[in-house]
Design a protein around this motif. Sequence first.
Motif, short mmCIF file in Angstrom:
data_model
loop_
_atom_site.label_atom_id
_atom_site.label_comp_id
_atom_site.label_asym_id
_atom_site.label_seq_id
_atom_site.Cartn_x
_atom_site.Cartn_y
_atom_site.Cartn_z
N ARG B 153 0.80 -1.22 0.00
CA ARG B 153 0.00 0.00 0.00
C ARG B 153 0.84 1.28 0.00
O ARG B 153 0.48 2.27 -0.61
CB ARG B 153 -0.91 -0.01 1.23
N TYR B 154 1.99 1.21 0.70
CA TYR B 154 2.73 2.46 0.91
C TYR B 154 4.15 2.50 0.35
O TYR B 154 4.70 3.58 0.19
CB TYR B 154 2.84 2.74 2.42
N THR B 155 4.81 1.35 0.17
CA THR B 155 6.25 1.48 -0.05
C THR B 155 6.75 0.84 -1.35
O THR B 155 6.93 1.53 -2.34
CB THR B 155 7.04 0.90 1.15
N TYR B 156 6.97 -0.44 -1.37
CA TYR B 156 7.72 -1.09 -2.44
C TYR B 156 6.90 -1.31 -3.72
O TYR B 156 7.34 -1.00 -4.81
CB TYR B 156 8.23 -2.43 -1.90
N TYR B 157 5.69 -1.82 -3.57
CA TYR B 157 4.94 -2.24 -4.75
C TYR B 157 4.13 -1.15 -5.48
O TYR B 157 4.01 -1.19 -6.69
CB TYR B 157 4.00 -3.42 -4.40
N PRO B 158 3.58 -0.16 -4.76
CA PRO B 158 2.71 0.77 -5.50
C PRO B 158 3.50 1.72 -6.42
O PRO B 158 4.65 2.04 -6.15
CB PRO B 158 2.02 1.56 -4.39
N ARG B 159 2.85 2.14 -7.47
CA ARG B 159 3.39 3.20 -8.32
C ARG B 159 2.86 4.52 -7.79
O ARG B 159 1.73 4.58 -7.30
CB ARG B 159 2.93 3.02 -9.78
N GLY B 160 3.66 5.56 -7.90
CA GLY B 160 3.17 6.85 -7.42
C GLY B 160 4.18 7.93 -7.71
O GLY B 160 5.39 7.66 -7.75
N GLY B 161 3.72 9.16 -7.91
CA GLY B 161 4.60 10.33 -8.10
C GLY B 161 5.72 10.06 -9.09
O GLY B 161 5.49 9.75 -10.25
N LYS B 162 6.95 10.14 -8.59
CA LYS B 162 8.12 9.94 -9.46
C LYS B 162 8.38 8.48 -9.78
O LYS B 162 9.27 8.16 -10.55
CB LYS B 162 9.36 10.45 -8.71
N ARG B 163 7.69 7.61 -9.11
CA ARG B 163 7.97 6.16 -9.24
C ARG B 163 6.83 5.47 -9.99
O ARG B 163 5.94 4.90 -9.38
CB ARG B 163 8.17 5.53 -7.86
N GLN B 164 6.87 5.58 -11.29
CA GLN B 164 5.77 5.09 -12.12
C GLN B 164 6.08 3.80 -12.84
O GLN B 164 5.23 3.23 -13.52
CB GLN B 164 5.35 6.16 -13.14
#
Lengths: 128, 406
Positions: B153-164
Motif C-alpha cells: 500500500r505504501y512502499t515497495y509495490y505501488p506506483r506513485g509520483g516519481k515512481r511510475q
Amino acid sequence: MLRFGKFLRKIEVEVVVARNALQAEAADAGKFSDDFVDKSAVLYISENFAKNTGLKEGQIVRVSNGERSVKLKVAISDIAPENGAVMPNSIYSSYLSDFSSFKRFKAIIEIEDGKQTTPDEILDLIET
Amino acid sequence: MQITCTGCSCLCDDITLRFNGEKIEEVRNACRRGAGIYLHHSSNMAKPKVDGEEVELEKALERAKEIIADSKNLVIYGLDTTTVEAQKVAIELAEKMQAYIDDCSTFCLGDFVEMILKGELPTATLEDVKNNAYVITYWGTDPYNSLPRHMSRYTYYPRGGKRQRGYEEDRYLVVVDVRKSHTAKLAKKNARFIKVDDDLELIDAFMKVMNGKAPEKFADDAARVIREMKKADFNVIFGGLGLKYGLNGNYKPFIELTKKLNEISKVYFIPAGFHANMRGFNETLFEKTGCVNRYSFREQKCSNDFAFSRLIESNAVDTALIIGSDPLNSLPFDVAKNLAKINTIVIDPRRSFTSEIAKVVLPSAISGVEQSGTMVRSDGVKVEVKAVVEKDVNDVYLLKDLVRAV
C-alpha cells in the motif's frame, strides 16, 4: 553421511522471536483457543537443521532456557535460520525469555511425548 | 461502509465491510490480521470481574475506584491500541494520582519515535515514500508478518509520483535481518538481502564505504547499497525491533550513519512495527511532558527506572492499571510473576492472559470497531477512526469515571 546430531539427546539452539501474521490473527480471535496454541506453541526450524538433528515435523519437543521450559510442536519452515529456530511472539516465548535475551535467546531442545504446553499451564506457574 | 483498520500502525483507510446490524459479514481490502479483528470482533469478549468472579460493570468499576484511591504507587500501562482521546484521559489520571505512566514502546520502538520528535533522525510520511522512494530498506523488521500491507500500500509495490515504472525498475529493496524472513524472500530483482549477526558491523561497513575505506565485512553489500542511494534524491530506512535490539541501546552509531548518508543522498527514517496507536501515545505524552514513555508525574521526569517492567520487577508499585495491553503475553516471566502479586486492574475489550490474573476486569470497546477517535500512524500522520457500532462503555468513558472518582 552420518549425522551425529541425530543421536544427541539435547540440542542447543539459538531461538529468534518474531511476529507471525497467522498467529497474531489467532490471538485476536481468542488467546484461549486451540488455534492460538497451535500457532503459538511452535518451534520453526529449517529443513537443514531438521536433517542434522533428526527432528521431524509435528514432533513435540521440550524447549528450555535455564530452569524454564515449554513443550512445543516442531514445524519445518524456510523462514527459520539455517542452524537456529524461530518462535512466534507470545506467552510461550515471553515465558522463556528475560530482558537480557528478549528477542534472541539460547535454548535446549529435547524430544518429548505428549501435547504442547497450554497457556493455562503457564498461567498456573505465574500465579503460584 | 468504509472504515480505517486498527489492526496495526499502517491504519489502512480503504477497508470496506458489510455489517448487517449485528454481525460484520464481509471485509474487503484488509490483510488477514485486519480482517480478523472485524470478523472476530464479538468473540472472546471480556466480562466485568472482581477477584475472578463475574459481577455487574458498576460493581467492578466501584472496586477499581477503591483500589486506585487506596494505591500509594500506581502505574498506568498499555494504551497503544486505544485512541488519543483515551490516552489523554489516562495521562490526566496519572497526573492526578502522581503516578507512573508507560506503554509498550519502552521495549518496542519508542526510542526511535523520540529521536524523530527531537529532530535527531530525518523523517517523512508514507505518502512521500510511495511517491518518491528509490532505495527502501527494511532493517530488523518483517512487514510481511507485522505490517502486512505496508509494502503493497505504501512502499515497495505501488506506483506513485516519481515512481511510475513499478518495483522491478523504480525501487531498490534492501532487507537487513538475522534470518531470511518472509520479507527477505521478496528481495530478488533490484534488491538485496543482508544477513547480519551484529548490526554495528553493517553500520561500520556503510561508514567505511562512504569514507573511501574497504570494510572487512559486507564490503560488496555496503558498496552496492550506497551506490544505489546516490542514484536518487529520496531513500528510506524502516527500522524495527531487530534494529533496536541489535543496537542494544547504543543509538549513536545509527544516528551518525543517517547523518553521513544524508551527505551523499537524502535518506529518511520511519519506525516500522508496533500497535495501531503506539506513536499516538508517544506524541501525546511528549506534548505534555517532553518524554515519550517511562514517565513519573511525582518525579516529573522520565527514566529507565520508571519503565513498567522495571517498576514491576523491583516491586516499586502496588497497583497497575493496564489498558488495552496484555503484558503476560508479551513480557518476560519475572515481570508476569510479580504482576500477579499486586493489585492489577485491566481495561480491555477482550479476555486476555493478564485479565485472568487481574483483581478487576473492566470490559471496554475495540478501537475502530466499537469506539471512534484519533490515532497516529507509524509515520506521525493523524488518522480519524470511525466505529462500526459505537459502544457507550469505552476506554474514554471508563477512564473519565476513574478520574472523577479520584
